[in-house]
Design an enzyme around this catalytic site. Structure first.
Site, PDB file in Angstrom:
ATOM      1  N   HIS A  17      18.868  39.462  44.943  1.00  0.00           N
ATOM      2  CA  HIS A  17      19.365  38.169  45.433  1.00  0.00           C
ATOM      3  C   HIS A  17      20.800  37.947  44.949  1.00  0.00           C
ATOM      4  CE1 HIS A  17      14.908  36.913  44.966  1.00  0.00           C
ATOM      5  NE2 HIS A  17      15.132  36.946  46.262  1.00  0.00           N
ATOM      6  N   LYS A  41       1.215  25.952  48.500  1.00  0.00           N
ATOM      7  CA  LYS A  41       1.438  27.321  48.016  1.00  0.00           C
ATOM      8  C   LYS A  41       2.346  27.273  46.791  1.00  0.00           C
ATOM      9  CE  LYS A  41       3.577  31.564  49.516  1.00  0.00           C
ATOM     10  NZ  LYS A  41       4.848  31.774  50.171  1.00  0.00           N
ATOM     11  N   ARG A  90      16.607  44.679  53.448  1.00  0.00           N
ATOM     12  CA  ARG A  90      16.367  45.886  52.650  1.00  0.00           C
ATOM     13  C   ARG A  90      15.899  47.049  53.515  1.00  0.00           C
ATOM     14  NH1 ARG A  90      12.873  42.241  48.665  1.00  0.00           N
ATOM     15  NH2 ARG A  90      12.585  41.368  50.734  1.00  0.00           N
ATOM     16  N   SER A 128      10.794  40.303  44.365  1.00  0.00           N
ATOM     17  CA  SER A 128      10.252  39.346  43.389  1.00  0.00           C
ATOM     18  C   SER A 128       8.795  39.628  43.071  1.00  0.00           C
ATOM     19  CB  SER A 128      10.398  37.911  43.922  1.00  0.00           C
ATOM     20  OG  SER A 128      11.754  37.557  44.010  1.00  0.00           O
TER      21      SER A 128
END
Ligand code: ADP
Length: 153
Positions: A17, A41, A90, A128
């Site tokens: 990031h 969530k 990515r 992450s």
């Protein structure tokens, strides 16, 4: 004013990031790092921790603002009057996922353009979820975290 929103969970912020954000700085006048959250969530790290880490890492960068939002990303972009969404790519899997979101966002709100930056090759495997798993299992994730960011803070 070229204002971009970089939305994400940042649960936690990683060197992937950080790299995208720093490389995007010359393109925009302001980048809002917007931590998305959702009552149904919960993230692994608290919203407060996630925002504090981002604040620490970018404390010397006047073009960067930090905020959080819930709901649709384009509604947040309208609220803060941002014309650009910044995303990192990515892999081809990222591309397919991001392509659909960007096209739907554009269909819903013509005033938005999504700008993609390709990840630096060395950051391709960093995400992450993996970093969280390392931390959760007591491993040392320091090499995947931005300098100055202490996961124990
Ligand atoms: P989300 O919860 O929407 O997946 P993330 O916090 O995982 O959000 O990521 C936010 C943005 O950062 C996404 O555009 C994602 O592609 C990008 N990103 C995440 N990790 C990397 C990385 N290692 N290299 C480049 N971009 C990345």
């Amino acid at each position: 004013m070229k204002r971009a929103v970089f939305p994400g969970s940042f649960d936690p912020l990683t060197i992937g990031h950080e790299s995208i954000i720093r490389r995007a700085l010359p393109i925009f006048d302001e980048i809002i790092i917007a931590v998305g959250h959702n009552v149904s969530k919960q993230g692994y790290f608290s919203l407060e921790k996630r925002k504090n880490w981002i604040q620490t890492v970018f404390s010397d960068e006047p073009k960067i603002k930090i905020d959080d939002f819930s709901g649709l990303t384009i509604d947040y972009c309208k609220k803060v009057e941002a014309g650009y969404l910044l995303r990192g790519l990515r892999t081809s899997a990222d591309f397919e996922y991001e392509r659909a979101i960007a096209q739907v966002n554009k269909a819903m709100y013509e005033g938005i353009e999504t700008i993609f930056l390709l990840t630096m090759p060395e950051h391709t495997p960093v995400n992450s979820t993996i970093v969280r798993d390392i931390i959760r299992n007591g491993g040392d994730a320091a090499k995947f975290l931005p300098k100055g960011m202490n996961i124990h803070d």
